[in-house]
Scaffold this active site. Structure first.
Site, PDB file in Angstrom:
ATOM      1  N   GLY A   8      89.462  78.677 -17.430  1.00 35.03           N
ATOM      2  CA  GLY A   8      89.621  79.890 -18.228  1.00 35.03           C
ATOM      3  C   GLY A   8      88.443  80.012 -19.183  1.00 35.03           C
ATOM      4  N   ALA A   9      87.283  79.560 -18.702  1.00 32.68           N
ATOM      5  CA  ALA A   9      86.120  79.369 -19.583  1.00 32.68           C
ATOM      6  C   ALA A   9      85.411  80.660 -19.967  1.00 32.68           C
ATOM      7  CB  ALA A   9      85.120  78.426 -18.908  1.00 32.68           C
ATOM      8  N   GLY A  11      86.959  83.418 -20.999  1.00 37.00           N
ATOM      9  CA  GLY A  11      87.816  84.223 -21.864  1.00 37.00           C
ATOM     10  C   GLY A  11      87.501  84.081 -23.346  1.00 37.00           C
ATOM     11  N   ASP A 151      98.394  74.987 -35.149  1.00 40.20           N
ATOM     12  CA  ASP A 151      99.427  75.001 -36.186  1.00 40.20           C
ATOM     13  C   ASP A 151      99.066  74.041 -37.319  1.00 40.20           C
ATOM     14  OD1 ASP A 151     100.838  76.692 -34.439  1.00 40.20           O
ATOM     15  OD2 ASP A 151     101.785  74.976 -33.458  1.00 40.20           O
ATOM     16  N   ARG A 154      96.047  75.536 -39.293  1.00 37.99           N
ATOM     17  CA  ARG A 154      96.519  76.581 -40.216  1.00 37.99           C
ATOM     18  C   ARG A 154      97.243  75.961 -41.411  1.00 37.99           C
ATOM     19  NH1 ARG A 154      98.410  80.424 -35.363  1.00 37.99           N
ATOM     20  NH2 ARG A 154      96.630  81.838 -35.327  1.00 37.99           N
ATOM     21  N   HIS A 179     105.324  75.384 -30.306  1.00 40.82           N
ATOM     22  CA  HIS A 179     104.076  76.085 -30.616  1.00 40.82           C
ATOM     23  C   HIS A 179     104.259  77.602 -30.562  1.00 40.82           C
ATOM     24  CE1 HIS A 179      99.818  76.732 -31.062  1.00 40.82           C
ATOM     25  NE2 HIS A 179      99.676  77.250 -29.866  1.00 40.82           N
TER      26      HIS A 179
END
Length: 331
Positions: A8-9, A11, A151, A154, A179
């Protein structure tokens, strides 16, 4: 020699994640895979003067198998964002199908790879991955991770703001559960070095950690999601794992894992009543060397958050397992 693959490189997460991995001295070969644009992204990255050699592959001519073959680490941010008119179920079916297909390839050509799943919904895509690996007889729970590091990132950032700390990375803020939304349980009572969260700010802080992604989507006027921060989080976990594989000691990071298959995890799974759950994981040469039980010291508020998280997780896990065991629809 460490071969790292990003699936998925091309994206929004995949490109900055690939850039960060290209800069890492721990990566010798960086292989990019996606359904579009990967040769171009690879060519662009290959001009950067760091030691990793870069290649990019597309689906034709067995590109996925070539990309994945004998990989040490496979990071999967592949998937599509939710688009106008698309239901959550539509999105789930597409992304779950993408992940299932990628894991099938990994199971065949890189059965010993460490697999790091970023593709949402992680609460379901990790159980899907486990079921596929089980069906192929190559499931090693110590080598499959759901990346929940965003998470934690953040939580560090937002707690530092309230506590007046200039460097959020000096804080360790445990975040457990899952998640997404209310399955994310920040344990502010266990922050080290210790900080005090004023009562009047507690609920808003929990909500901000749980729903920080909404903040980014709103700021981007609905035209994007948390891609850059997620890429950083994915890189941070990958880098920590690579250091542990090379023998570095004392590296711990929460991750969403199959607890019964990890030392110390079975007891935690019995406590929480779900088999997939995020807790601090001690990393080492075998991957997930130990699940760290930090559930004994929860405050009343944290116990309430945990109850809600477990309720949500049960449904998410069941949905993933059910999907994994359905035969893919023929196109």
């Amino acid at each position: 020699m460490v071969k790292a693959v990003v699936a998925g490189a091309a994206g929004g997460i995949g490109q900055p994640l690939s850039l960060l991995l290209k800069l890492s001295p721990l990566v010798d070969e960086l292989v990019l895979y996606d359904v579009v644009n990967t040769p171009g992204v690879a060519a662009d990255l290959s001009h950067i003067s760091s030691n990793a050699k870069v290649g990019g592959y597309l689906p034709p001519d067995g590109g996925a198998k070539t990309a994945f073959k004998d990989a040490d680490v496979i990071v999967i941010p592949a998937g599509i964002p939710r688009k106008p008119g698309m239901t959550r179920d539509d999105l789930f079916n597409i992304n779950a199908g993408i992940v299932r297909g990628l894991i099938e390839v990994a199971a065949e050509v890189a059965p010993k790879a460490f697999i790091l799943v970023i593709s949402n919904p992680v609460n379901s895509t990790v159980p899907i991955s486990a079921e596929v690996l089980k069906a192929k007889n190559v499931f090693n729970p110590q080598r499959l991770f759901g990346v929940t590091t965003l998470d934690i990132v953040r939580a560090e950032t937002f707690v530092a703001e309230i506590a007046g700390k200039s460097n959020p990375q000096e804080l360790t803020v445990p975040v457990i559960g899952g998640h997404s939304g209310e399955t994310i349980v920040p344990l502010f009572s266990q922050v080290t070095p210790k900080v005090t969260i004023p009562d009047e700010k507690y609920d808003a802080l929990v909500h901000r950690v749980q729903f920080g992604g909404d903040e980014v989507v709103k700021a981007k006027d609905g035209l994007g999601s948390a891609t850059l921060s997620m890429a950083y989080a994915g890189y941070r976990f990958t880098e920590k794992l690579l250091k542990a594989l090379k023998g570095a000691k004392g590296l711990v990071e929460p991750s969403y894992v199959y607890l019964p298959g990890i030392p110390g995890g079975k007891e935690i799974a019995e406590k929480v009543g779900v088999e997939f759950f995020s807790v601090p994981i001690e990393l080492g040469p075998n991957g997930a060397e130990k699940a760290v039980d930090i559930l004994g010291d929860l405050t009343a508020k944290e116990k309430t958050l945990l109850e809600a998280a477990i309720k949500g997780l049960k449904g998410n896990i069941e949905k993933g397992v059910t999907f994994a065991n359905q035969p893919p629809q023929q196109k």
